[in-house]
Design an enzyme around this catalytic site. Sequence first.
Site, PDB file in Angstrom:
ATOM      1  N   LYS A  69       0.754  -0.733  -0.105  1.00 18.68           N
ATOM      2  CA  LYS A  69       0.093  -0.148  -0.137  1.00 18.68           C
ATOM      3  C   LYS A  69       0.580   1.082   0.101  1.00 18.68           C
ATOM      4  O   LYS A  69       0.865   1.672  -0.668  1.00 18.68           O
ATOM      5  CB  LYS A  69      -0.819  -0.064   1.304  1.00 18.68           C
ATOM      6  CG  LYS A  69      -1.860  -1.264   0.904  1.00 18.68           C
ATOM      7  CD  LYS A  69      -2.635  -1.368   2.400  1.00 18.68           C
ATOM      8  CE  LYS A  69      -3.670  -2.412   2.215  1.00 18.68           C
ATOM      9  NZ  LYS A  69      -4.587  -2.626   3.409  1.00 18.68           N
ATOM     10  N   ASP A 108     -10.933   2.668   3.482  1.00 17.81           N
ATOM     11  CA  ASP A 108     -11.523   1.315   3.533  1.00 17.81           C
ATOM     12  C   ASP A 108     -12.504   0.543   3.592  1.00 17.81           C
ATOM     13  O   ASP A 108     -13.126  -0.739   3.313  1.00 17.81           O
ATOM     14  CB  ASP A 108     -10.771   0.318   4.993  1.00 17.81           C
ATOM     15  CG  ASP A 108      -9.620  -0.542   4.826  1.00 17.81           C
ATOM     16  OD1 ASP A 108      -8.797  -0.490   3.126  1.00 17.81           O
ATOM     17  OD2 ASP A 108      -8.555  -0.274   5.622  1.00 17.81           O
ATOM     18  N   GLN A 154      -4.450  -1.347   9.648  1.00 14.76           N
ATOM     19  CA  GLN A 154      -4.213  -2.344   8.786  1.00 14.76           C
ATOM     20  C   GLN A 154      -5.201  -4.400   9.755  1.00 14.76           C
ATOM     21  O   GLN A 154      -4.495  -4.283  11.000  1.00 14.76           O
ATOM     22  CB  GLN A 154      -2.857  -2.747   8.574  1.00 14.76           C
ATOM     23  CG  GLN A 154      -2.629  -4.328   8.386  1.00 14.76           C
ATOM     24  CD  GLN A 154      -3.282  -4.570   5.784  1.00 14.76           C
ATOM     25  OE1 GLN A 154      -3.800  -3.651   5.656  1.00 14.76           O
ATOM     26  NE2 GLN A 154      -3.649  -5.267   5.955  1.00 14.76           N
TER      27      GLN A 154
HETATM   28  N1  GUN Z   1      -6.920  -7.368   6.083  1.00 21.81           N
HETATM   29  C1  GUN Z   1      -7.303  -8.074   5.194  1.00 21.81           C
HETATM   30  N2  GUN Z   1      -7.589  -7.482   3.996  1.00 21.81           N
HETATM   31  C2  GUN Z   1      -7.432  -5.605   4.696  1.00 21.81           C
HETATM   32  C3  GUN Z   1      -7.989  -4.801   4.072  1.00 21.81           C
HETATM   33  O1  GUN Z   1      -8.840  -4.317   3.154  1.00 21.81           O
HETATM   34  N3  GUN Z   1      -7.705  -3.471   4.843  1.00 21.81           N
HETATM   35  C4  GUN Z   1      -7.577  -3.804   5.967  1.00 21.81           C
HETATM   36  N4  GUN Z   1      -7.168  -2.868   6.544  1.00 21.81           N
HETATM   37  N5  GUN Z   1      -6.636  -4.680   6.312  1.00 21.81           N
HETATM   38  C5  GUN Z   1      -7.269  -6.108   5.982  1.00 21.81           C
END
Ligand code: GUN
Length: 295
Positions: free
Chosen positions: A53, A120, A97
Amino acid sequence: MATILSGTELAQKIRNEMKEELAELKKKHNLVPSLAVILVGDDPGSISYVKGKEKACAEVGIDARKYKFDADYPEGDLHKLISDLNNDPEVNGILVQLPLPSHINEEKILYAIDPEKDVDGFHPINVGRLMIGAPGYVPGTPHGIQQMLVRNGIDIAGKHVVIVGRSNIVGKPLALLLIQKKKDANATVTICHTGTKNMGDITRLADILVVAAGRPHTVNADMVRTGAVVIDVGVNRIEDATKKSGYRLIGDVDFEEVSARASAISPVPGGVGPMTITMLLHNVITAAKRQAGID
Ligand code: GUN
């Protein structure tokens, strides 16, 4: 042999479009969108996702600010940080996350993020907006799957989409997105899950089959209708002594046999993963524009 739906290539194309848009935003409005990324603990998957990211943000011109803490970081401190970021006008998006360490209540943390910075799309306000078709933030994976279909010329309207998996971050929001009476949607959607009996009888009805079960070998060729489009959302690490890392990634679908039957299939890796990150970038740009009052 099926067409391979490369998420890597499509994500690059969309990111190139974003670079241009961001250059324009900077020139016209002196606006550089910013994303706060919070990582607690040392889950190898999470570390790798966060790296991806950050790299993607840097590539298109989004200012990513990482907050990394040890696994024993106190829950109260995390709430304080989120509150500070909610109130910081320099921060447009906040991403925590997942998964979080077990001493932290994940739900409470997600509820604490300002819905206008919830890039998100996990806050119940944004889940509710998606439910009623109001503007908000759509989670990256469902949005990325929709874009992957649309930009490969695969019509969704009127199709029977079968989703395997009912998670809050993929299965459920994807169903909500694709049943909307809107462009690039208007599908008939069925969700299968661990309580589904005779799953093959249902997956064989799919024009578009999306597999997000989180388990290798969930779908084999017998479960797929000839000519169906198959999207594999699974990311499973399996041991592989021939790799330097000691593992390789496989999806939830038996790729070789299913690709002989499907008309199109997304690979793992290089399929949905890069699209998820790209749609996160899209949400950060949208957040920055909305917060600056730019249409
Ligand atoms: N963990 C697995 N997929 C995601 C996601 O799309 N966003 C976040 N913040 N954590 C995750």
